[in-house]
Design an enzyme around this catalytic site. Sequence first.
Site, short mmCIF file in Angstrom:
data_model
loop_
_atom_site.label_atom_id
_atom_site.label_comp_id
_atom_site.label_asym_id
_atom_site.label_seq_id
_atom_site.Cartn_x
_atom_site.Cartn_y
_atom_site.Cartn_z
N SER A 289 -45.51 -60.12 -46.98
CA SER A 289 -44.61 -61.09 -46.33
C SER A 289 -45.31 -61.86 -45.22
O SER A 289 -45.10 -63.07 -45.07
CB SER A 289 -43.35 -60.40 -45.80
OG SER A 289 -43.66 -59.25 -45.07
N HIS B 242 -43.09 -53.92 -52.12
CA HIS B 242 -43.06 -54.25 -50.68
C HIS B 242 -41.67 -53.90 -50.15
O HIS B 242 -41.23 -52.75 -50.31
CB HIS B 242 -43.44 -55.74 -50.54
CG HIS B 242 -43.72 -56.20 -49.14
ND1 HIS B 242 -44.02 -55.36 -48.10
CD2 HIS B 242 -43.78 -57.47 -48.60
CE1 HIS B 242 -44.22 -56.07 -46.99
NE2 HIS B 242 -44.08 -57.35 -47.27
N HIS C 94 -49.26 -46.18 -49.38
CA HIS C 94 -49.46 -47.40 -48.60
C HIS C 94 -50.85 -47.95 -48.86
O HIS C 94 -51.79 -47.20 -49.12
CB HIS C 94 -49.30 -47.13 -47.09
CG HIS C 94 -48.99 -48.37 -46.31
ND1 HIS C 94 -49.98 -49.19 -45.84
CD2 HIS C 94 -47.80 -48.93 -45.98
CE1 HIS C 94 -49.40 -50.22 -45.22
NE2 HIS C 94 -48.09 -50.09 -45.29
N ARG D 191 -43.32 -45.36 -38.39
CA ARG D 191 -41.97 -45.94 -38.50
C ARG D 191 -41.05 -44.95 -39.22
O ARG D 191 -39.86 -44.88 -38.94
CB ARG D 191 -42.03 -47.28 -39.25
CG ARG D 191 -42.89 -48.33 -38.54
CD ARG D 191 -43.10 -49.57 -39.40
NE ARG D 191 -43.82 -49.28 -40.63
CZ ARG D 191 -44.09 -50.17 -41.58
NH1 ARG D 191 -43.69 -51.43 -41.43
NH2 ARG D 191 -44.74 -49.82 -42.67
N ASP E 282 -40.04 -47.23 -45.73
CA ASP E 282 -38.88 -47.37 -46.62
C ASP E 282 -38.30 -46.04 -47.09
O ASP E 282 -37.20 -46.01 -47.62
CB ASP E 282 -39.27 -48.22 -47.84
CG ASP E 282 -39.65 -49.62 -47.45
OD1 ASP E 282 -38.98 -50.18 -46.56
OD2 ASP E 282 -40.63 -50.16 -48.00
N1 NMX Z 1 -46.02 -43.12 -56.72
C1 NMX Z 1 -46.78 -43.07 -57.82
N2 NMX Z 1 -48.01 -43.59 -57.91
C2 NMX Z 1 -48.50 -44.17 -56.82
C3 NMX Z 1 -47.79 -44.23 -55.61
C4 NMX Z 1 -46.49 -43.69 -55.60
N3 NMX Z 1 -45.71 -43.75 -54.51
N4 NMX Z 1 -48.55 -44.87 -54.69
C5 NMX Z 1 -49.70 -45.21 -55.31
N5 NMX Z 1 -49.66 -44.79 -56.60
C6 NMX Z 1 -50.66 -45.02 -57.65
C7 NMX Z 1 -50.83 -46.53 -57.83
O1 NMX Z 1 -49.76 -47.04 -58.65
C8 NMX Z 1 -52.20 -46.59 -58.47
O2 NMX Z 1 -52.06 -46.18 -59.81
P1 NMX Z 1 -52.96 -46.87 -60.97
O3 NMX Z 1 -54.38 -46.64 -60.57
O4 NMX Z 1 -52.56 -46.13 -62.21
O5 NMX Z 1 -52.60 -48.31 -61.00
C9 NMX Z 1 -52.93 -45.48 -57.72
O6 NMX Z 1 -51.94 -44.58 -57.22
C10 NMX Z 1 -53.78 -45.97 -56.58
O7 NMX Z 1 -52.96 -46.73 -55.71
P2 NMX Z 1 -53.24 -46.76 -54.12
O8 NMX Z 1 -54.60 -47.36 -53.93
O9 NMX Z 1 -52.99 -45.42 -53.53
O10 NMX Z 1 -52.08 -47.71 -53.61
P3 NMX Z 1 -52.06 -49.31 -53.48
O11 NMX Z 1 -52.74 -49.69 -52.21
O12 NMX Z 1 -52.55 -49.97 -54.72
O13 NMX Z 1 -50.50 -49.61 -53.39
C11 NMX Z 1 -48.28 -49.22 -52.64
C12 NMX Z 1 -49.74 -49.32 -52.24
C13 NMX Z 1 -47.41 -49.13 -51.41
C14 NMX Z 1 -47.89 -50.49 -53.42
C15 NMX Z 1 -48.09 -47.96 -53.54
O14 NMX Z 1 -48.36 -46.81 -52.81
C16 NMX Z 1 -46.69 -47.86 -54.14
O15 NMX Z 1 -46.45 -48.43 -55.21
N6 NMX Z 1 -45.74 -47.12 -53.46
C17 NMX Z 1 -44.38 -47.06 -53.90
C18 NMX Z 1 -43.64 -48.34 -53.53
C19 NMX Z 1 -43.39 -48.41 -52.05
O16 NMX Z 1 -42.95 -47.47 -51.41
N7 NMX Z 1 -43.65 -49.59 -51.46
C20 NMX Z 1 -43.34 -49.83 -50.05
C21 NMX Z 1 -44.54 -50.11 -49.15
C22 NMX Z 1 -44.09 -50.34 -47.74
N8 NMX Z 1 -43.42 -51.63 -47.57
O17 NMX Z 1 -42.35 -51.70 -47.05
O18 NMX Z 1 -43.95 -52.67 -47.98
C1 MLT Z 2 -45.10 -53.65 -44.22
O1 MLT Z 2 -44.37 -53.27 -43.31
O2 MLT Z 2 -45.41 -54.85 -44.35
C2 MLT Z 2 -45.51 -52.66 -45.26
O3 MLT Z 2 -45.73 -51.40 -44.73
C3 MLT Z 2 -46.59 -53.13 -46.19
C4 MLT Z 2 -47.97 -53.30 -45.63
O4 MLT Z 2 -48.25 -53.16 -44.45
O5 MLT Z 2 -48.85 -53.57 -46.49
#
Ligand code: NMX
Ligand code: MLT
Length: 434
Positions: free
Chosen positions: A241, A271, A318, A327, A373
């Site tokens: 964002s 996100h 994350h 948070r 979240d």
């Molecule tokens: N559940 C299952 N698998 C996960 C999760 C999770 N919560 N987090 C990461 N992974 C997987 C990810 O999908 C990836 O798999 P693949 O190699 O098969 O594509 C692998 O672990 C490596 O990912 P990371 O490097 O640990 O995470 P990345 O930096 O790519 O993504 C998020 C970060 C936040 C997108 C990821 O952790 C996620 O999808 N979390 C769940 C959604 C979530 O809670 N998002 C909110 C973030 C905060 N916000 O408000 O923005």
């Molecule tokens: C945020 O608050 O924007 C989320 O935790 C996602 C991020 O920092 O990448």
Amino acid sequence: MDRLKEKFALIVDDKITEVKDFLKDHGDETVGEIKVNQLYGGMRGMLALICETSKLDPEEGIRFRGYSIPELQEKLPAYPEGKEPLPEGIFYLMLTGELPDDDIVRRVSNNWARRSIVPPHVFKVIDALPSYTHPMTQFVAGIMALRTESEFAKAYRKGISKKDYWDPTFEDAMNLIARLPRLAAYIYRRMYHNGDHIEPDPKLDWAGNFAHMLGYENNEFRELMRLYMTIHSDHEGGNVSAHATHLVGSALSDAYLSFAAGMNGLAGPLHGLANQEVIRWILAMRDELGGGLPSKEQIANYVKKTLNEGKVIPGFGHAVLRKTDPRYTAQREFAQNHMPHDDLFLIVDRIYEVVPEILSSLGKVKNPWPNVDAHSGQLLMHYGLTQYDFYTVLFGVSRSLGVLTNLIWGRALGMPIERPGSTTTNLLKEKFNA
Ligand code: NMX
Ligand code: MLT
């Protein structure tokens, strides 16, 4: 000129000189190298942006102008008889780099209250959408409709010197921040309370008035809104964002266009939309298990089932953090203080005990810990705000504080249009004779 703008005008010149001098002396120095993995991997860990308002440390979490969340809870002014920091305070801190006192925060509150009238055509735009339209779509449509009010767009059309860009951007940012709670509350009441709208109460603070317009007169819920709006406001510059707002803003798109872009990014399930997904996931688990407090084993099985279906566990992981999000901790403390026996809180707490170990065991998840979240929905549910599709709008109202402050600073510092380079796999392979 209003006093806050006067204050900002005083700081700006010094900062411009500071940055110019710094660039003259150190502009050619190197801050990192780029690996091929990073080009394919969402630029993770690549230092590429300047964001003055906050900095995220992977182990420690967010610091706003150097202050952690517990420090802000201690140092930022609260509402009379309240305890939680007022979002007006964090806005002032992010904008000026200084901690405000009670008087300053009251003035920011009054300033926003004066600017808070939403023109009637914005409500007409919202009303034209089917009432089942996702609240984030309505929110973005409303922000775009508000764009008729852009001072920057008007000034640019008339002709404005580059050095003055920050001034109408400041006006746009302040007006937009002031109007977002009314817009958001309008969407909420339209969707979930038969369009029975509640007039603002100008005597209340920004977050307290937002709670009031949503229909919550409970003081505890108002305190939650103050905390919520403070902790979701900024997360350095690279999150989707913030980066989307900055990127679009770099084309000299005004605050309305830029913020709408940021909100479209926030509406993605990886996100901001994750907060609604968390509650959806927990409620589905509870339903499937027949209600009540699931055992750790039941939760573990449900988590594994979700993973086996190729889905993520919402609220965990994350891109930068490598520890429990502070948070999350702040919200957990709020729950412990105000609702220690809440059914959903007990489930959220138990999920916290189970999920990290399972995610770690996958061997690929870089951060198995909960993010912001994972907790916010439980607190909202407790006070009866059960319409989880709306949760990301709350996140968006809060995020305006950080991303719009950055837009003002970007204009003041004359940040240029963002235009990184790209390459192709073939060209990279040629480079490495692969
Ligand atoms: N559940 C299952 N698998 C996960 C999760 C999770 N919560 N987090 C990461 N992974 C997987 C990810 O999908 C990836 O798999 P693949 O190699 O098969 O594509 C692998 O672990 C490596 O990912 P990371 O490097 O640990 O995470 P990345 O930096 O790519 O993504 C998020 C970060 C936040 C997108 C990821 O952790 C996620 O999808 N979390 C769940 C959604 C979530 O809670 N998002 C909110 C973030 C905060 N916000 O408000 O923005
Ligand atoms: C945020 O608050 O924007 C989320 O935790 C996602 C991020 O920092 O990448």
